[in-house]
Design a protein around this motif. Structure first.
Motif, mmCIF file in Angstrom:
data_model
loop_
_atom_site.group_PDB
_atom_site.id
_atom_site.type_symbol
_atom_site.label_atom_id
_atom_site.label_comp_id
_atom_site.label_asym_id
_atom_site.label_seq_id
_atom_site.Cartn_x
_atom_site.Cartn_y
_atom_site.Cartn_z
ATOM 1 N N ASP A 27 52.030 72.205 58.112
ATOM 2 C CA ASP A 27 50.739 71.732 58.619
ATOM 3 C C ASP A 27 50.559 72.225 60.055
ATOM 4 O O ASP A 27 51.418 72.014 60.907
ATOM 5 N N ASP A 29 46.576 77.903 54.087
ATOM 6 C CA ASP A 29 45.115 77.901 54.229
ATOM 7 C C ASP A 29 44.659 79.019 55.163
ATOM 8 O O ASP A 29 43.729 79.761 54.858
ATOM 9 N N GLU A 37 38.089 74.495 57.791
ATOM 10 C CA GLU A 37 38.727 73.755 56.704
ATOM 11 C C GLU A 37 40.224 74.015 56.605
ATOM 12 O O GLU A 37 40.900 73.430 55.763
ATOM 13 N N CYS A 38 40.763 74.877 57.438
ATOM 14 C CA CYS A 38 42.178 75.244 57.353
ATOM 15 C C CYS A 38 43.057 74.153 57.940
ATOM 16 O O CYS A 38 42.837 73.690 59.054
ATOM 17 N N ARG A 39 44.073 73.786 57.186
ATOM 18 C CA ARG A 39 44.988 72.732 57.622
ATOM 19 C C ARG A 39 46.448 73.209 57.609
ATOM 20 O O ARG A 39 47.238 72.785 58.433
ATOM 21 N N THR A 40 46.781 74.093 56.654
ATOM 22 C CA THR A 40 48.163 74.564 56.522
ATOM 23 C C THR A 40 48.244 76.058 56.828
ATOM 24 O O THR A 40 47.225 76.754 56.905
ATOM 25 N N ASP A 63 49.959 68.803 62.385
ATOM 26 C CA ASP A 63 51.016 67.792 62.395
ATOM 27 C C ASP A 63 52.396 68.403 62.656
ATOM 28 O O ASP A 63 53.180 67.856 63.422
#
Length: 83
Positions: free
Chosen positions: A27, A67, A61-64, A30
């Protein structure tokens, strides 16, 4: 899609996290403590490497890591003219 090696190198360089410790499920916020400046730096590095012009909004929209890698690959593919 497979993770883009340039994206992994850029993220590792930006975060000082060894590339071996970065996976598709990592992530950005995080696990890597990303902020908007980190994302801007990664986008600029990717632009420089690939000669693309990319908008920050393309990554909202990218989180990881997966992504962001997938999005870079999509944008790279879109920029190649079809013959």
């Amino acid at each position: 899609m497979e993770l883009d090696k340039n994206v992994l190198r850029i993220i590792a360089s930006e975060t000082d996290v060894p590339i071996e410790e970065i996976t598709g499920d990592t992530d950005l916020f995080d696990d890597l403590d990303f902020d908007s400046l980190d994302l801007i730096n990664i986008i600029q590095n990717f632009e420089d490497i690939n000669g693309l012009r990319i908008e920050l909004n393309d990554f909202s929209e990218c989180r990881t890591v997966k992504d962001i890698s997938d999005r870079f690959q999509e944008l790279s593919a879109e920029s190649i003219p079809l013959s």
